[in-house]
Design an enzyme around this catalytic site. Sequence first.
Site, PDB file in Angstrom:
ATOM      1  N   VAL A   1      31.438 122.233 -31.164  1.00 38.06           N
ATOM      2  CA  VAL A   1      30.470 122.205 -32.269  1.00 38.06           C
ATOM      3  C   VAL A   1      30.879 121.098 -33.250  1.00 38.06           C
ATOM      4  O   VAL A   1      31.975 121.148 -33.820  1.00 38.06           O
ATOM      5  CB  VAL A   1      30.417 123.571 -32.986  1.00 38.06           C
ATOM      6  CG1 VAL A   1      29.410 123.525 -34.125  1.00 38.06           C
ATOM      7  CG2 VAL A   1      30.064 124.686 -32.004  1.00 38.06           C
TER       8      VAL A   1
ATOM      9  N   HIS B   1      35.523 122.880 -38.211  1.00 36.22           N
ATOM     10  CA  HIS B   1      35.830 124.299 -38.341  1.00 36.22           C
ATOM     11  C   HIS B   1      37.281 124.544 -37.996  1.00 36.22           C
ATOM     12  O   HIS B   1      37.854 123.878 -37.133  1.00 36.22           O
ATOM     13  CB  HIS B   1      34.934 125.156 -37.437  1.00 36.22           C
ATOM     14  CG  HIS B   1      34.860 124.680 -36.018  1.00 36.22           C
ATOM     15  ND1 HIS B   1      34.082 123.608 -35.640  1.00 36.22           N
ATOM     16  CD2 HIS B   1      35.469 125.133 -34.887  1.00 36.22           C
ATOM     17  CE1 HIS B   1      34.213 123.420 -34.329  1.00 36.22           C
ATOM     18  NE2 HIS B   1      35.050 124.331 -33.854  1.00 36.22           N
TER      19      HIS B   1
ATOM     20  N   ILE C   1      31.649 134.048 -32.070  1.00 35.28           N
ATOM     21  CA  ILE C   1      30.756 134.824 -31.195  1.00 35.28           C
ATOM     22  C   ILE C   1      31.441 135.216 -29.883  1.00 35.28           C
ATOM     23  O   ILE C   1      31.068 136.216 -29.255  1.00 35.28           O
ATOM     24  CB  ILE C   1      29.448 134.041 -30.943  1.00 35.28           C
ATOM     25  CG1 ILE C   1      28.311 134.967 -30.550  1.00 35.28           C
ATOM     26  CG2 ILE C   1      29.640 132.935 -29.922  1.00 35.28           C
ATOM     27  CD1 ILE C   1      26.940 134.308 -30.603  1.00 35.28           C
TER      28      ILE C   1
HETATM   29  P1  5GP Z   1      35.214 124.477 -30.740  1.00 32.69           P
HETATM   30  O1  5GP Z   1      35.361 124.479 -29.260  1.00 32.69           O
HETATM   31  O2  5GP Z   1      34.139 123.520 -31.212  1.00 32.69           O
HETATM   32  O3  5GP Z   1      36.519 124.297 -31.458  1.00 32.69           O
HETATM   33  O4  5GP Z   1      34.773 125.934 -31.130  1.00 32.69           O
HETATM   34  C1  5GP Z   1      33.460 126.333 -31.300  1.00 32.69           C
HETATM   35  C2  5GP Z   1      33.481 127.834 -31.424  1.00 32.69           C
HETATM   36  O5  5GP Z   1      32.224 128.230 -31.913  1.00 32.69           O
HETATM   37  C3  5GP Z   1      33.700 128.562 -30.098  1.00 32.69           C
HETATM   38  O6  5GP Z   1      34.859 129.374 -30.208  1.00 32.69           O
HETATM   39  C4  5GP Z   1      32.421 129.374 -29.915  1.00 32.69           C
HETATM   40  O7  5GP Z   1      32.664 130.653 -29.381  1.00 32.69           O
HETATM   41  C5  5GP Z   1      31.863 129.460 -31.333  1.00 32.69           C
HETATM   42  N1  5GP Z   1      30.426 129.535 -31.389  1.00 32.69           N
HETATM   43  C6  5GP Z   1      29.526 128.777 -30.701  1.00 32.69           C
HETATM   44  N2  5GP Z   1      28.266 129.118 -31.024  1.00 32.69           N
HETATM   45  C7  5GP Z   1      28.373 130.115 -31.949  1.00 32.69           C
HETATM   46  C8  5GP Z   1      27.406 130.882 -32.671  1.00 32.69           C
HETATM   47  O8  5GP Z   1      26.188 130.731 -32.526  1.00 32.69           O
HETATM   48  N3  5GP Z   1      27.878 131.806 -33.543  1.00 32.69           N
HETATM   49  C9  5GP Z   1      29.228 132.008 -33.729  1.00 32.69           C
HETATM   50  N4  5GP Z   1      29.590 132.948 -34.607  1.00 32.69           N
HETATM   51  N5  5GP Z   1      30.160 131.304 -33.061  1.00 32.69           N
HETATM   52  C10 5GP Z   1      29.740 130.363 -32.182  1.00 32.69           C
END
Ligand code: 5GP
Length: 123
Positions: free
Chosen positions: A101, A105, A35
Amino acid sequence: MQAYDDNNVFAKILRGEIPANKVYEDKHVLAFEDIHPQAPVHILVIPKGKYISIDDFGLRATPEEIKALYEAVARIAAEKNLKENGFRTIANTGLHGGQEVPHFHVHVLGGRALGPMLSRKES
Ligand code: 5GP
């Protein structure tokens, strides 16, 4: 290890409760656009199973699930024309890894030169 949180945002995307721009899906994997993209191509590749992090996935996932995730990364790299110039995969994990999150991922980033692997702001 902490319990899996069924209310995390990727669990909601998997259940279809919030939308996502999907780019790939099979029995074990879903991939969709981040996003807040940090590169021209920024795709998140996630297992459909309830895994919190890369270590949780590596220890508990089946060989079929693990293969499916890597194959999805390869398919996406080819489909998004990232193979010729290369790309980066990132799996942030836990507090120091900056994981926001708590559903495993893999970020697939590309479409431009991405610079050094780590920010040099903090050491
Ligand atoms: P992390 O920091 O956990 O490795 O990455 C989480 C990623 O999830 C971030 O790059 C953030 O932009 C993305 N993200 C968070 N909420 C959403 C959402 O509701 N939809 C999408 N498509 N991406 C999200």
